[in-house]
Structures are given as structure tokens and as C-alpha cells.
Design a protein around this motif. Structure first.
Motif, PDB file in Angstrom:
ATOM      1  N   ASP A 196       0.904  -1.014  -0.044  1.00  0.00           N
ATOM      2  CA  ASP A 196       0.101  -0.043  -0.107  1.00  0.00           C
ATOM      3  C   ASP A 196       0.727   1.252  -0.087  1.00  0.00           C
ATOM      4  N   GLY A 197       1.910   1.495   0.619  1.00  0.00           N
ATOM      5  CA  GLY A 197       2.940   2.478   0.880  1.00  0.00           C
ATOM      6  C   GLY A 197       4.007   2.146  -0.081  1.00  0.00           C
ATOM      7  N   ALA A 198       4.005   1.510  -1.110  1.00  0.00           N
ATOM      8  CA  ALA A 198       5.103   1.388  -2.020  1.00  0.00           C
ATOM      9  C   ALA A 198       4.650   1.611  -3.606  1.00  0.00           C
ATOM     10  N   PRO A 199       4.321   2.806  -3.793  1.00  0.00           N
ATOM     11  CA  PRO A 199       4.015   3.058  -5.141  1.00  0.00           C
ATOM     12  C   PRO A 199       4.742   2.572  -6.248  1.00  0.00           C
ATOM     13  N   TYR A 200       5.984   2.826  -6.176  1.00  0.00           N
ATOM     14  CA  TYR A 200       7.018   2.123  -7.253  1.00  0.00           C
ATOM     15  C   TYR A 200       6.973   0.774  -7.352  1.00  0.00           C
ATOM     16  N   LEU A 201       6.903   0.007  -6.350  1.00  0.00           N
ATOM     17  CA  LEU A 201       6.722  -1.361  -6.502  1.00  0.00           C
ATOM     18  C   LEU A 201       5.303  -1.914  -7.131  1.00  0.00           C
ATOM     19  N   GLY A 259      13.138  -8.684  -8.299  1.00  0.00           N
ATOM     20  CA  GLY A 259      13.549  -7.549  -7.263  1.00  0.00           C
ATOM     21  C   GLY A 259      14.395  -8.124  -6.109  1.00  0.00           C
ATOM     22  N   PHE A 260      15.284  -7.017  -5.756  1.00  0.00           N
ATOM     23  CA  PHE A 260      16.378  -7.456  -4.745  1.00  0.00           C
ATOM     24  C   PHE A 260      17.025  -6.099  -4.194  1.00  0.00           C
ATOM     25  N   HIS A 261      17.817  -6.563  -3.302  1.00  0.00           N
ATOM     26  CA  HIS A 261      18.504  -5.239  -2.557  1.00  0.00           C
ATOM     27  C   HIS A 261      19.791  -5.068  -3.243  1.00  0.00           C
ATOM     28  N   GLU A 320      15.574  -5.610 -20.562  1.00  0.00           N
ATOM     29  CA  GLU A 320      14.725  -4.603 -21.253  1.00  0.00           C
ATOM     30  C   GLU A 320      14.747  -3.343 -20.110  1.00  0.00           C
ATOM     31  N   ALA A 321      14.844  -3.462 -18.880  1.00  0.00           N
ATOM     32  CA  ALA A 321      14.811  -2.288 -18.066  1.00  0.00           C
ATOM     33  C   ALA A 321      15.652  -2.570 -16.528  1.00  0.00           C
ATOM     34  N   GLU A 322      16.104  -1.630 -16.304  1.00  0.00           N
ATOM     35  CA  GLU A 322      16.794  -1.602 -14.672  1.00  0.00           C
ATOM     36  C   GLU A 322      16.129  -0.430 -14.282  1.00  0.00           C
ATOM     37  N   MET A 323      15.852  -0.632 -12.801  1.00  0.00           N
ATOM     38  CA  MET A 323      15.159   0.408 -12.001  1.00  0.00           C
ATOM     39  C   MET A 323      15.995   0.431 -10.617  1.00  0.00           C
ATOM     40  N   LEU A 324      16.426   1.628 -10.345  1.00  0.00           N
ATOM     41  CA  LEU A 324      16.951   1.788  -8.840  1.00  0.00           C
ATOM     42  C   LEU A 324      15.855   2.723  -8.027  1.00  0.00           C
ATOM     43  N   LEU A 325      15.253   1.948  -7.015  1.00  0.00           N
ATOM     44  CA  LEU A 325      14.356   2.488  -6.262  1.00  0.00           C
ATOM     45  C   LEU A 325      14.901   3.102  -5.030  1.00  0.00           C
ATOM     46  N   GLU A 326      14.596   4.145  -4.491  1.00  0.00           N
ATOM     47  CA  GLU A 326      14.728   4.901  -3.236  1.00  0.00           C
ATOM     48  C   GLU A 326      16.346   4.843  -3.067  1.00  0.00           C
ATOM     49  N   PRO A 342      18.849   0.508  -1.118  1.00  0.00           N
ATOM     50  CA  PRO A 342      17.997   0.554  -2.308  1.00  0.00           C
ATOM     51  C   PRO A 342      17.469  -0.574  -2.739  1.00  0.00           C
ATOM     52  N   GLY A 343      16.506  -0.607  -3.461  1.00  0.00           N
ATOM     53  CA  GLY A 343      15.804  -1.621  -4.010  1.00  0.00           C
ATOM     54  C   GLY A 343      16.012  -1.473  -5.445  1.00  0.00           C
ATOM     55  N   GLY A 344      16.266  -2.658  -6.317  1.00  0.00           N
ATOM     56  CA  GLY A 344      16.405  -2.862  -7.708  1.00  0.00           C
ATOM     57  C   GLY A 344      15.304  -3.754  -8.104  1.00  0.00           C
ATOM     58  N   ILE A 345      14.958  -3.268  -9.411  1.00  0.00           N
ATOM     59  CA  ILE A 345      14.119  -4.213 -10.199  1.00  0.00           C
ATOM     60  C   ILE A 345      14.550  -4.281 -11.682  1.00  0.00           C
ATOM     61  N   LEU A 346      14.916  -5.678 -12.172  1.00  0.00           N
ATOM     62  CA  LEU A 346      15.144  -5.839 -13.373  1.00  0.00           C
ATOM     63  C   LEU A 346      13.965  -6.504 -14.304  1.00  0.00           C
TER      64      LEU A 346
END
Length: 211
Positions: free
Chosen positions: A29-34, A148-150, A191-197, A203-207
Motif C-alpha cells: 500500500d505504501g510502495a507506489p513504485y513497487l 526484485g532485490f536489495h 529490457e529495464a533496470e530500475m533503482l528504487l529509493e 536501495p531496491g533494484g528491479i530488473l
């Protein structure tokens, strides 16, 4: 440590399953980017033709349920029988199975997509490439995969977990580029690499990649 990591991870999460499930209630709920990343993943699955999607290392099933709410035919797989029991209790309309990401009980090219949402964080470095090859085996060509990972470059030994219960796992933080390289070596197209916060430790990473 490397030789016993599967057994240690299973035992640790069997121990904390109920407390962990309580801790994760409302976590998205409090994680809009996720949520945005999961919505993007759901859209990619749909555009690729839809079909079954595995949430590997699903824990108490909250992400599996979120994907199902987005219209994804999602099911969960987890190493911990206690976690699977909690997931089935909390999400009785969904499918959850006990299994290991090191040897998925799935046919080749069986999945429309696969998600590993912070479930690789306890896997020792030497083991990750083989697991990603296993992911590639079970996802059909063109199917999306989201990891998703640290993010970082160190490991921490975790001896106490949710609810103060004992744990015995290592938590790995990894650079985006390293995990992207492993994905490419396993046969995926990144196709995409995202660094969150990036200002918050860790930080979080999304691939996002395609088989």
C-alpha cells in the motif's frame, strides 16, 4: 554456508512464517513504485499472450494475490512449507506449492512469466547463475521475468527475524549490473533496470527481462 543455505533458509522461514505474514500485511500500500513495477509486469504478461505466471519465493502470498488482482494467472512457489500453509490460509482462492527455485517442478517453456520478488536475496553468489538458467528453462520464449532485490555489494548474516524469532540466513545486496549480466548469461534479454529509493539503505533494484 553455501552447502547448507537451502536448509537454513527453509528452517528460518518456517520459524518466522506467521510473524512475517503479519509484517507484510499492507506492505504494498505504501510502495507506489513497487506497485507500478508489478502493474507493468502484469501488462507485459498480457501483451505476451497471457498464461500461468510463477511467483517464485512467494512467502505468504501477498504479491501473488496482488498480481491475481491485476488479472494475472499467478501461482506461488516457496521453499518453506510453513509459508505455503500461511499463503493458502490467507489466499484460499489461489494456488501455492512447496518447491525450490534450484529445480522447479515445471516443464520447459511452461510459464507465460516469472517473478522473483526479493526471493534471491538469500542465494549465495555462486548459485545465482544456475537458478537464472532454471528460470529461463521454464519461461516460454518472449515471456517476461521480473526480479526484485536489495542493491549494494555486501552480505549480512541475519540471526534474528520477524517477531524476534531466530534465523540463520545471509542477506545479499548486489549491483544492478551484476544481476543484469547474470540474466544475459542465462539467455535473457534485459529490457529495464530500475533503482528504487537510492537514498535509503538499502536501495531496491528491479530488473525486467524477456526469455
Amino acid at each position: 554456508m553455501t552447502d547448507t543455505w537451502l536448509a537454513d533458509t527453509r528452517t528460518s522461514y518456517d520459524t518466522v512464517a506467521v510473524s512475517y505474514a503479519e509484517h507484510m500485511i499492507g506492505s504494498l500500500d505504501g510502495a507506489p513504485y513497487l506497485r507500478a513495477a508489478l502493474a507493468l509486469f502484469a501488462d507485459l504478461v498480457d501483451r505476451a499472450g497471457g498464461g500461468p505466471v510463477a511467483d517464485v519465493g512467494c512467502g505468504p502470498g501477498h504479491v501473488t494475490a496482488h498480481l491475481a488482482g491485476l488479472g494475472v494467472d499467478a501461482f506461488g512457489i516457496d521453499l518453506s512449507p510453513a509459508m505455503v500453509e500461511v499463503a493458502r490460509r490467507d489466499h484460499p482462492g489461489l494456488r501455492f506449492e512447496v518447491g525450490t527455485m534450484t529445480a522447479l517442478d515445471l516443464p520447459d517453456a511452461d510459464l507465460a512469466g516469472l517473478l522473483a520478488f526479493w526471493s534471491l536475496v538469500h542465494v549465495p553468489e555462486p548459485e545465482v547463475p544456475a537458478i537464472l538458467r532454471e528460470f529461463h528453462r521454464v519461461v516460454r520464449p518472449g515471456g517476461p521475468v521480473l526480479l526484485g532485490f536489495h542493491v549494494g555489494d555486501r552480505a549480512k548474516h541475519k540471526t534474528e527475524g520477524y517477531g524476534g524469532h531466530p534465523m540463520n540466513v545471509y542477506v545479499y545486496r548486489r549491483p544492478l549490473a551484476r544481476v543484469s549480466g547474470w540474466l544475459r548469461d542465462a539467455g535473457f534479454t534485459v529490457e529495464a533496470e530500475m533503482l528504487l529509493e537510492p537514498d535509503d539503505p538499502p536501495p531496491g533494484g528491479i530488473l525486467i527481462a524477456r526469455a
